[in-house]
Design an enzyme around this catalytic site. Structure first.
Site, PDB file in Angstrom:
ATOM      1  N   LYS A 122      14.894 -29.651  24.315  1.00 41.23           N
ATOM      2  CA  LYS A 122      16.124 -30.498  24.907  1.00 41.23           C
ATOM      3  C   LYS A 122      15.640 -31.340  26.143  1.00 41.23           C
ATOM      4  CE  LYS A 122      19.537 -27.088  23.407  1.00 41.23           C
ATOM      5  NZ  LYS A 122      19.943 -27.831  22.010  1.00 41.23           N
ATOM      6  N   GLU A 206      23.291 -29.176  32.860  1.00 45.98           N
ATOM      7  CA  GLU A 206      23.950 -30.564  32.751  1.00 45.98           C
ATOM      8  C   GLU A 206      25.613 -30.381  33.226  1.00 45.98           C
ATOM      9  OE1 GLU A 206      24.462 -31.058  28.397  1.00 45.98           O
ATOM     10  OE2 GLU A 206      22.541 -32.085  28.291  1.00 45.98           O
ATOM     11  N   GLU A 281      22.847 -35.675  17.705  1.00 46.97           N
ATOM     12  CA  GLU A 281      24.263 -35.357  18.246  1.00 46.97           C
ATOM     13  C   GLU A 281      24.562 -35.775  19.774  1.00 46.97           C
ATOM     14  OE1 GLU A 281      24.115 -30.970  15.883  1.00 46.97           O
ATOM     15  OE2 GLU A 281      23.922 -30.596  18.318  1.00 46.97           O
ATOM     16  N   GLU A 294      21.240 -33.727  21.828  1.00 45.72           N
ATOM     17  CA  GLU A 294      20.024 -33.417  21.095  1.00 45.72           C
ATOM     18  C   GLU A 294      19.845 -34.028  19.755  1.00 45.72           C
ATOM     19  OE1 GLU A 294      19.517 -29.493  19.904  1.00 45.72           O
ATOM     20  OE2 GLU A 294      21.456 -29.163  18.795  1.00 45.72           O
ATOM     21  N   ASN A 296      18.441 -32.990  15.897  1.00 50.09           N
ATOM     22  CA  ASN A 296      18.075 -31.801  14.908  1.00 50.09           C
ATOM     23  C   ASN A 296      17.349 -32.607  14.024  1.00 50.09           C
ATOM     24  OD1 ASN A 296      19.357 -29.702  16.503  1.00 50.09           O
ATOM     25  ND2 ASN A 296      21.465 -30.231  15.505  1.00 50.09           N
ATOM     26  N   PHE A 354      35.593 -12.936  16.704  1.00 53.07           N
ATOM     27  CA  PHE A 354      34.803 -13.253  15.826  1.00 53.07           C
ATOM     28  C   PHE A 354      33.643 -12.558  15.571  1.00 53.07           C
ATOM     29  CE2 PHE A 354      36.848 -16.950  17.978  1.00 53.07           C
ATOM     30  CZ  PHE A 354      37.540 -17.618  16.839  1.00 53.07           C
TER      31      PHE A 354
HETATM   32  P1  ADP Z   1      22.306 -26.414  20.304  1.00 54.33           P
HETATM   33  O1  ADP Z   1      21.303 -26.619  20.224  1.00 54.33           O
HETATM   34  O2  ADP Z   1      22.748 -24.901  20.615  1.00 54.33           O
HETATM   35  O3  ADP Z   1      23.247 -26.796  19.005  1.00 54.33           O
HETATM   36  P2  ADP Z   1      23.844 -28.156  21.863  1.00 54.33           P
HETATM   37  O4  ADP Z   1      23.236 -29.104  23.078  1.00 54.33           O
HETATM   38  O5  ADP Z   1      23.717 -29.282  20.705  1.00 54.33           O
HETATM   39  O6  ADP Z   1      22.965 -26.939  21.516  1.00 54.33           O
HETATM   40  O7  ADP Z   1      25.054 -27.942  22.258  1.00 54.33           O
HETATM   41  C1  ADP Z   1      25.967 -27.198  21.440  1.00 54.33           C
HETATM   42  C2  ADP Z   1      27.509 -27.248  21.809  1.00 54.33           C
HETATM   43  O8  ADP Z   1      27.539 -26.759  23.148  1.00 54.33           O
HETATM   44  C3  ADP Z   1      28.162 -28.738  21.650  1.00 54.33           C
HETATM   45  O9  ADP Z   1      28.592 -28.999  20.441  1.00 54.33           O
HETATM   46  C4  ADP Z   1      29.146 -28.467  22.859  1.00 54.33           C
HETATM   47  O10 ADP Z   1      30.236 -27.957  22.222  1.00 54.33           O
HETATM   48  C5  ADP Z   1      28.585 -27.432  23.987  1.00 54.33           C
HETATM   49  N1  ADP Z   1      27.999 -28.457  24.841  1.00 54.33           N
HETATM   50  C6  ADP Z   1      26.734 -28.912  25.130  1.00 54.33           C
HETATM   51  N2  ADP Z   1      26.478 -29.601  26.057  1.00 54.33           N
HETATM   52  C7  ADP Z   1      27.752 -29.730  27.021  1.00 54.33           C
HETATM   53  C8  ADP Z   1      28.098 -30.456  27.928  1.00 54.33           C
HETATM   54  N3  ADP Z   1      27.051 -30.920  28.935  1.00 54.33           N
HETATM   55  N4  ADP Z   1      29.307 -30.075  28.332  1.00 54.33           N
HETATM   56  C9  ADP Z   1      30.146 -29.530  27.446  1.00 54.33           C
HETATM   57  N5  ADP Z   1      29.739 -28.963  26.427  1.00 54.33           N
HETATM   58  C10 ADP Z   1      28.556 -29.124  25.926  1.00 54.33           C
HETATM   59  P1  ADP Z   2      23.877 -27.285  12.671  1.00 60.00           P
HETATM   60  O1  ADP Z   2      22.959 -27.618  14.091  1.00 60.00           O
HETATM   61  O2  ADP Z   2      22.963 -27.470  11.426  1.00 60.00           O
HETATM   62  O3  ADP Z   2      25.256 -27.677  12.511  1.00 60.00           O
HETATM   63  P2  ADP Z   2      23.839 -24.589  13.522  1.00 60.00           P
HETATM   64  O4  ADP Z   2      23.722 -24.981  14.786  1.00 60.00           O
HETATM   65  O5  ADP Z   2      24.886 -23.812  12.899  1.00 60.00           O
HETATM   66  O6  ADP Z   2      24.223 -25.767  12.510  1.00 60.00           O
HETATM   67  O7  ADP Z   2      22.228 -24.059  12.911  1.00 60.00           O
HETATM   68  C1  ADP Z   2      22.007 -24.115  11.597  1.00 60.00           C
HETATM   69  C2  ADP Z   2      21.216 -22.819  11.256  1.00 60.00           C
HETATM   70  O8  ADP Z   2      20.012 -22.519  12.181  1.00 60.00           O
HETATM   71  C3  ADP Z   2      21.959 -21.439  11.944  1.00 60.00           C
HETATM   72  O9  ADP Z   2      21.887 -20.422  10.835  1.00 60.00           O
HETATM   73  C4  ADP Z   2      21.436 -21.234  13.276  1.00 60.00           C
HETATM   74  O10 ADP Z   2      21.560 -19.969  13.570  1.00 60.00           O
HETATM   75  C5  ADP Z   2      20.167 -21.826  12.976  1.00 60.00           C
HETATM   76  N1  ADP Z   2      19.384 -22.231  14.270  1.00 60.00           N
HETATM   77  C6  ADP Z   2      19.415 -23.607  14.795  1.00 60.00           C
HETATM   78  N2  ADP Z   2      18.715 -23.691  15.634  1.00 60.00           N
HETATM   79  C7  ADP Z   2      18.024 -22.526  15.678  1.00 60.00           C
HETATM   80  C8  ADP Z   2      17.022 -22.198  16.867  1.00 60.00           C
HETATM   81  N3  ADP Z   2      16.574 -22.587  17.932  1.00 60.00           N
HETATM   82  N4  ADP Z   2      16.664 -20.905  16.710  1.00 60.00           N
HETATM   83  C9  ADP Z   2      17.082 -19.929  15.794  1.00 60.00           C
HETATM   84  N5  ADP Z   2      18.089 -20.380  14.782  1.00 60.00           N
HETATM   85  C10 ADP Z   2      18.560 -21.634  14.836  1.00 60.00           C
HETATM   86 MG    MG Z   3      23.272 -28.925  18.631  1.00 59.39          MG
END
Ligand code: ADP
Ligand code: ADP
Ligand code: MG
Length: 497
Positions: A122, A206, A281, A294, A296, A354
């Site tokens: 990231k 952030e 994203e 980020e 993906n 959940f």
């Molecule tokens: P991940 O790799 O776990 O998907 P992301 O950076 O994509 O991490 O963030 C996942 C979620 O966390 C976002 O969809 C949003 O809901 C929340 N999020 C991430 N960054 C921020 C931010 N700076 N402010 C508010 N919510 C955030």
């Molecule tokens: P998407 O980003 O595709 O919307 P998710 O954030 O739910 O969906 O991630 C997709 C799948 O990959 C899930 O099963 C999640 O647990 C797994 N996943 C995503 N990032 C990681 C990571 N960095 N390490 C382990 N598992 C991950």
């Molecule tokens: Mg994400």
């Protein structure tokens, strides 16, 4: 098209569950042989049943089978498959896996190793996004390596802040802090958690944006420098920073904003020489400013809503790109038609925080029909255990209008029968039935904000309880009425959703 080499005649799918089934479906439609790999606990799964061939992988715990690079590459060689599709999760974002596959003379159905590496981090990806002219969320530049540095970021940009693991994913490794004291308290713990969960303790910080929408852009790039986008998805309905309901197009995005965020996503993909399918994203604040979150570098869980509204099979595009074909679609050919919604059915108790649930699925019934797609990997008798991600199925509806897609979703969720484990099926039906969801008033705190409205009403009305009631009547337990009202009492394995 340049060159147009042929698609491989056999592809191995290095995954399990619904995504393995989904990839195999496209392989079969294209006349490509499919090889599934599986751990013994998945021997009876739909993916294994559907694939032309299946290779069992050793491993304990079971998840390690799907992470066993050597065994997967060996299975590929032995089966004569020429390519590996990694799906999502597991090895899909491991640059070292993509490299090992390619070093073994096989095709990795995914992006280049450098792009996976750069975007998997990231911190690094944020720097690249900023350099490509994509606005990023205000925050630290680079890793924050001490409590004092974290406090300094807080003084500079103000609270609340979000501490994020640079190597995090799947909503894990994030922590909101509201004051300097909370920040001081959380920093060390977040660092050590990141180290143990992701093998990398680096954190970035952030600004925590209030009431944001999660908007993401699907991109497709080829090996010849062409990159297009397939519009956006909105994934604001989340719990614990993880998506539960997604849709395309976003009710908050008009043509101008779509063109703007689409162009940014394409610029970033181009800047890193991206090929294959990927997702940029972003987070949209209340003033409709979009900031990069980020990228993906894989197929995304919610890709079906984009497929529904564009008519493009993203897995097919990935396969063609992987063998060097040029994109057959130009940006101007991408048309968004109607509205599509996806609900993720999880084995979890939405009414109890959940909490993940387990159990044997005794009855599995999904409706079908026009504008209905169900991606799932389970069969009756399938055990839901804590060994894997608790997502059981994805229900996708598509209709000319968002209202119709919602109505269809509500009907499909109500007609779906999953008996044997607690699921969030009814909860999802309640979410899509709310006025706020119908009005498109979405933000990532939606489920918390509407928690009161989403509480389970009278449990005895549920479909599962109806079936329980019939079962109870048949077994002459008519007089034990408390069991009908409280199915959790004394009826293990037959809990209501
Ligand atoms: P991940 O790799 O776990 O998907 P992301 O950076 O994509 O991490 O963030 C996942 C979620 O966390 C976002 O969809 C949003 O809901 C929340 N999020 C991430 N960054 C921020 C931010 N700076 N402010 C508010 N919510 C955030
Ligand atoms: P998407 O980003 O595709 O919307 P998710 O954030 O739910 O969906 O991630 C997709 C799948 O990959 C899930 O099963 C999640 O647990 C797994 N996943 C995503 N990032 C990681 C990571 N960095 N390490 C382990 N598992 C991950
Ligand atoms: Mg994400």
């Amino acid at each position: 098209m340049t060159g147009s080499p042929h698609l491989p005649d056999k592809v191995l799918v290095a995954n399990r569950g619904e995504i393995a089934v989904r990839i195999i479906t496209t392989l079969q439609r294209l006349g490509i042989g499919s090889v599934a790999v599986y751990h013994a606990v998945d021997a009876g799964s739909r993916a294994v049943e559907l694939a032309d061939e299946a290779v069992e992988l050793p491993g304990n715990p079971p998840v390690s089978a799907y992470l066993n690079v050597e065994a997967i590459i060996d299975a590929c060689h032995r089966s004569g498959a020429k390519a590996i599709h990694p799906g999502f999760g597991f090895l899909s974002e491991r640059a070292s896996f993509a490299e090992a596959v390619r070093d073994a003379g096989l095709i990795f159905v995914g992006p280049g190793t450098d792009a996976i590496r750069a975007m998997g981090d990231k911190i690094e990806s944020k720097v690249l996004a900023a350099r490509a002219g994509v606005p990023t969320v205000p925050g630290s530049t680079g890793a924050v390596d001490s409590v004092d540095a974290a406090i300094a970021v807080g003084e500079e940009i103000g609270y609340p802040l979000l501490l994020k693991a640079s190597a995090g994913g799947g909503g894990k490794g994030m922590r909101v802090v509201n004051t300097a004291d909370e920040c001081r308290e959380a920093f060390e713990r977040a660092t050590s958690e990141a180290r143990s969960a992701f093998g990398d303790g680096r954190l970035l910080i952030e600004r925590y944006i209030g009431r944001p929408r999660h908007i993401e852009v699907q991109v497709l790039g080829d090996h010849h420098g062409n990159v297009i986008h397939l519009g956006e998805r909105e994934c604001s309905i989340q719990r614990r920073f993880q998506k539960v309901i997604e849709e395309a197009p976003s009710p908050a995005v008009d043509d101008d904003l779509r063109a703007e965020i689409g162009a940014r996503a394409v610029a970033l993909a181009q800047a890193v020489g991206y090929y294959s399918a990927g997702t940029v994203e972003m987070i949209l604040d209340e003033n409709r400013n979009a900031y990069f979150l980020e990228m993906n570098t894989r197929l995304q869980v919610e890709h079906p809503v984009t497929e529904a509204v564009t008519g493009i099979d993203i897995v097919e595009e990935q396969l063609k790109i992987a063998v060097g074909e040029s994109l057959s679609i130009a940006q101007a050919d991408v048309k968004i038609r109607g509205s599509a919604i996806e609900c993720r059915i999880y084995a979890e108790d939405a009414d109890a925080g959940f909490l993940p649930a387990t159990g044997r699925l005794h009855v599995v019934r999904f409706p079908s029909g026009d504008g209905v797609r169900v991606d799932h990997g389970v069969t009756e008798g399938h055990d839901i255990t804590s060994a894997f991600d608790p997502m059981i199925a994805k229900v996708i509806t598509h209709a000319p209008t968002r209202r119709e897609a919602i109505n269809r979703m509500h009907a499909v969720l109500n007609e779906t029968v999953l008996l044997g484990t607690t699921t969030n099926r009814e909860y999802l039906a309640r979410v899509v039935a709310t006025t706020a969801f119908g009005d498109g008033q979405l933000h990532t705190g939606f489920l918390d904000e509407h928690a009161d409205e989403l509480v389970r009403p009278n449990p005895t009305r549920s479909q599962e309880n109806f079936v329980l009631a019939v079962g109870a009547l048949h077994s002459s337990r008519f007089d034990r009425r408390h069991q009908l009202l409280e199915p959790h009492a004394g009826m293990a394995g037959w809990t209501s959703a």
